[in-house]
Design a protein around this motif. Structure first.
Motif, mmCIF file in Angstrom:
data_model
loop_
_atom_site.group_PDB
_atom_site.id
_atom_site.type_symbol
_atom_site.label_atom_id
_atom_site.label_comp_id
_atom_site.label_asym_id
_atom_site.label_seq_id
_atom_site.Cartn_x
_atom_site.Cartn_y
_atom_site.Cartn_z
ATOM 1 N N ALA A 228 22.011 39.509 50.816
ATOM 2 C CA ALA A 228 22.574 40.213 50.111
ATOM 3 C C ALA A 228 23.691 39.704 50.477
ATOM 4 N N LEU A 229 23.873 38.279 51.142
ATOM 5 C CA LEU A 229 24.660 37.697 51.518
ATOM 6 C C LEU A 229 24.878 36.839 50.367
ATOM 7 N N THR A 230 23.715 36.155 50.064
ATOM 8 C CA THR A 230 24.113 35.015 48.877
ATOM 9 C C THR A 230 24.431 35.742 47.367
ATOM 10 N N GLU A 231 24.411 37.335 47.246
ATOM 11 C CA GLU A 231 25.295 37.804 46.447
ATOM 12 C C GLU A 231 25.920 38.276 46.792
ATOM 13 N N ARG A 232 26.687 38.137 47.526
ATOM 14 C CA ARG A 232 28.199 38.602 47.978
ATOM 15 C C ARG A 232 29.187 36.881 47.383
ATOM 16 N N ALA A 233 28.355 35.245 48.338
ATOM 17 C CA ALA A 233 28.744 34.394 48.085
ATOM 18 C C ALA A 233 28.982 34.019 46.366
ATOM 19 N N GLU A 234 28.282 34.467 45.729
ATOM 20 C CA GLU A 234 27.958 34.051 44.018
ATOM 21 C C GLU A 234 29.307 35.423 42.771
ATOM 22 N N PHE A 235 29.544 36.037 44.026
ATOM 23 C CA PHE A 235 30.470 37.503 43.676
ATOM 24 C C PHE A 235 31.473 36.859 43.634
ATOM 25 N N ILE A 236 32.180 35.849 45.180
ATOM 26 C CA ILE A 236 33.096 35.616 45.794
ATOM 27 C C ILE A 236 33.540 34.138 44.719
ATOM 28 N N GLU A 237 32.340 33.828 44.396
ATOM 29 C CA GLU A 237 32.703 32.368 43.564
ATOM 30 C C GLU A 237 33.338 33.108 41.991
ATOM 31 N N ASP A 238 32.914 33.811 41.934
ATOM 32 C CA ASP A 238 32.551 33.783 40.498
ATOM 33 C C ASP A 238 34.513 34.496 40.540
ATOM 34 N N VAL A 239 34.714 35.686 41.749
ATOM 35 C CA VAL A 239 36.243 35.887 41.686
ATOM 36 C C VAL A 239 36.877 34.740 41.587
ATOM 37 N N VAL A 240 37.128 33.550 42.554
ATOM 38 C CA VAL A 240 37.946 32.981 42.756
ATOM 39 C C VAL A 240 38.144 31.952 41.145
ATOM 40 N N ALA B 295 41.527 31.449 39.778
ATOM 41 C CA ALA B 295 42.085 29.988 39.076
ATOM 42 C C ALA B 295 42.205 29.402 37.357
ATOM 43 N N ALA B 296 41.577 30.248 36.949
ATOM 44 C CA ALA B 296 41.331 30.211 34.975
ATOM 45 C C ALA B 296 43.012 31.155 34.689
ATOM 46 N N GLN B 297 42.918 32.587 35.835
ATOM 47 C CA GLN B 297 44.204 33.054 35.637
ATOM 48 C C GLN B 297 45.696 32.122 36.156
ATOM 49 N N VAL B 298 45.908 31.634 36.965
ATOM 50 C CA VAL B 298 46.450 30.690 37.371
ATOM 51 C C VAL B 298 47.073 29.605 36.191
#
Length: 104
Positions: A83-95, A99-102
């Motif tokens: 669960a923590l691995t999946e959450r970390a991957e999700f946060i990386e994707d969001v960041v 960044a792409a939007q900014v």
């Protein structure tokens, strides 16, 4: 006086009162002043008026060995790690998306 409220054929609530209280008609109260041994959870037979100690229907769970406890703990830890691995991957994707939007 001692009373027992009967619910689902069991002594649900045991209480003392000077006289039998008047509750809603569907609430069943039984005078158990002469049966002080009756406890909450005991079975009640409406036809005979007798109370009996409940008979366990299932055997209690056997105690787990140390190995079984460790296996359960290991399973839970693996699920938490996943669960923590999946959450970390999700946060990386969001960041990365932010960044792409900014930086467009």
């Amino acid at each position: 006086m001692l009373f027992a409220q009967i619910l689902r054929k069991k002594a649900h609530w045991i209480f003392e009162a000077d006289r039998q209280p008047q509750f809603a008609p569907d609430i069943v109260l039984v005078d158990i002043t002469d049966k002080p041994e009756v406890q909450e959870g005991w079975d009640y037979d409406h036809t005979t008026g007798f109370f009996t100690e409940p008979v366990p229907t299932e055997a209690p769970f056997p105690e787990l060995t140390e190995i079984e406890l460790l296996q359960q703990e290991n399973l839970l830890l693996k699920a938490q790690k996943q669960a923590l691995t999946e959450r970390a991957e999700f946060i990386e994707d969001v960041v990365a998306e932010m960044a792409a939007q900014v930086y467009q």
